[in-house]
Design an enzyme around this catalytic site. Structure first.
Site, PDB file in Angstrom:
ATOM      1  N   ASP A  93      25.605   9.402 -20.206  1.00 55.77           N
ATOM      2  CA  ASP A  93      26.297  10.592 -20.681  1.00 55.77           C
ATOM      3  C   ASP A  93      27.087  11.178 -19.510  1.00 55.77           C
ATOM      4  OD1 ASP A  93      27.138  12.811 -21.991  1.00 55.77           O
ATOM      5  OD2 ASP A  93      25.154  13.669 -22.327  1.00 55.77           O
ATOM      6  N   ASP A 267      21.410   8.494 -29.868  1.00 58.66           N
ATOM      7  CA  ASP A 267      20.422   8.810 -28.828  1.00 58.66           C
ATOM      8  C   ASP A 267      19.859  10.175 -29.150  1.00 58.66           C
ATOM      9  OD1 ASP A 267      21.151  11.028 -26.478  1.00 58.66           O
ATOM     10  OD2 ASP A 267      22.880  10.370 -27.640  1.00 58.66           O
TER      11      ASP A 267
END
Length: 373
Positions: A93, A267
């Site tokens: 991320d 996720d």
């Protein structure tokens, strides 16, 4: 495996898609759930366990790894795969979510975001270019553009401002990433709960011809119905032949309904966080092991499970571990939850290939509604 990044669609059932992403470090079967390893570890789990449960890829976080132990240090130690003993694909991320979640500690401007570390108070600056640089030092396989994610509900003017900024940052992130044959950078669609802004963001990102696309800024305060409505309007505006990743989602029901609409990757910290707080996800729904009704229940969570933690330990023992705040309780319940999530994803993939996805969803939800035998 391949030396380049490739995505193939293998089957479709309605809008649900079964595919695979091939990369030098491995193949990712989609739809895929990526366990979250924020700081280089999936909390309370050994890397080998995570792999054995069926995970093809895990997630790491640019913001947290930048602060501790530091991206340059990880690079000197061989990169995140070597550092964390995970030789398979890793997605990182960009740090964009922390721009929202740590808003009290940051200042946002066109060039990037300046913030004080929640660890030691030191000032850091994160720009699109620096985010990509950090992800490169970590040597992750799929990297995310820096974006601004805002909580919902929010005023339309604020949503549009953040969406436009994220588009400009996507261009800068893509330029910084350049061409890396075995890796990919994904753009992130923003636009809050405004359908026209979501479509505009998706169309402009699609024109950049990136290797994959994510939907961000959902599951940030809005009800599930709004999230699903945004997927309904957004996904048709995204490239059909590229992977689609819904960030930070979610519950088992969120996964089922988002796959139904065409999402390929997920996720979420939910299964690991829930395990650390005494909650178990099973075929019978969610169970709270803190509840006193489990104190003398000798049954396992699921005697038919392939997961030893769900099959071989009594509810009474798990209740005791949770009430006594024993580390083993968090370990066993995290194991249970990640096992169930991967079991669910395998069922999803099999059902799409068989052309019976709606039947599969109905049977799973019937199991939750029926509860324990």
């Amino acid at each position: 495996m391949t030396e380049t990044f490739q995505f193939r669609l293998l089957a479709e059932d309605g809008r649900a898609r079964r595919g695979e992403i091939s990369m030098p470090r491995g193949t990712i079967r989609t739809p895929a759930f990526m366990p979250v390893g924020t700081a280089g570890t999936v909390k309370a789990m050994y890397p080998d366990q995570v792999r054995e449960l069926g995970a093809d890829i895990i997630l790491g976080n640019t913001y947290h790894l930048m602060l501790r132990p530091g991206a340059e240090r990880v690079a000197r130690l061989g990169g995140l795969h070597e550092f964390a003993r995970w030789p398979h694909p890793i997605l990182t991320d960009s740090g964009g979510f922390q721009i929202m979640s740590l808003a009290a500690l940051r200042k946002l401007k066109e060039s990037g975001v300046t913030f004080r570390s929640h660890v030691d108070g030191q000032v850091h600056e994160l720009s699109p270019e620096r985010s990509i640089e950090i992800q490169g030092l970590l040597d992750s396989d799929i990297q995310m553009q820096l974006d601004e994610c805002i909580r919902l509900p929010a005023e339309r003017e604020e949503i549009e401002r953040a969406m436009e900024l994220s588009l400009r940052w996507a261009e800068r992130s893509a330029a910084a990433f350049g061409e890396q044959p075995g890796k990919a950078m994904f753009g992130i669609v923003q636009g809050g709960d405004q359908p026209d802004l979501r479509i505009r963001s998706a169309e402009r990102l699609s024109a950049m011809n990136l290797k994959g696309y994510a939907v961000g800024g959902l599951a940030v305060g809005e009800p599930q119905s709004v999230m699903l409505e945004m997927l309904d309007v957004t996904l048709p505006a995204m490239p059909h032949a590229k992977p689609r990743y819904l960030m930070g989602v979610g519950t088992p029901d969120d996964l089922l309904e988002s796959v139904r609409r065409g999402i390929d990757m997920f996720d979420c910290v939910m299964p690991t966080r829930a395990g650390r707080h005494g909650l178990a996800y099973t075929r019978f729904g969610k169970l709270n092991l803190k509840n006193a009704r489990h104190a003398e229940d000798s049954r396992p969570l699921d005697e038919q499970s392939d997961c030893s933690a769900a099959r071989d330990y009594s509810r009474a023992y798990l209740h005791h571990l949770v009430k006594a705040n024993e580390i083993l309780g968090a370990m066993l319940l995290t194991w249970v939850n990640l096992s169930y999530y991967q079991f669910l994803m395998q069922g999803i993939r099999d059902a799409i290939e068989a052309g019976r996805y709606d039947d599969y969803v109905a049977s799973v939800k019937e199991g939750w509604a029926r509860g324990e035998a």
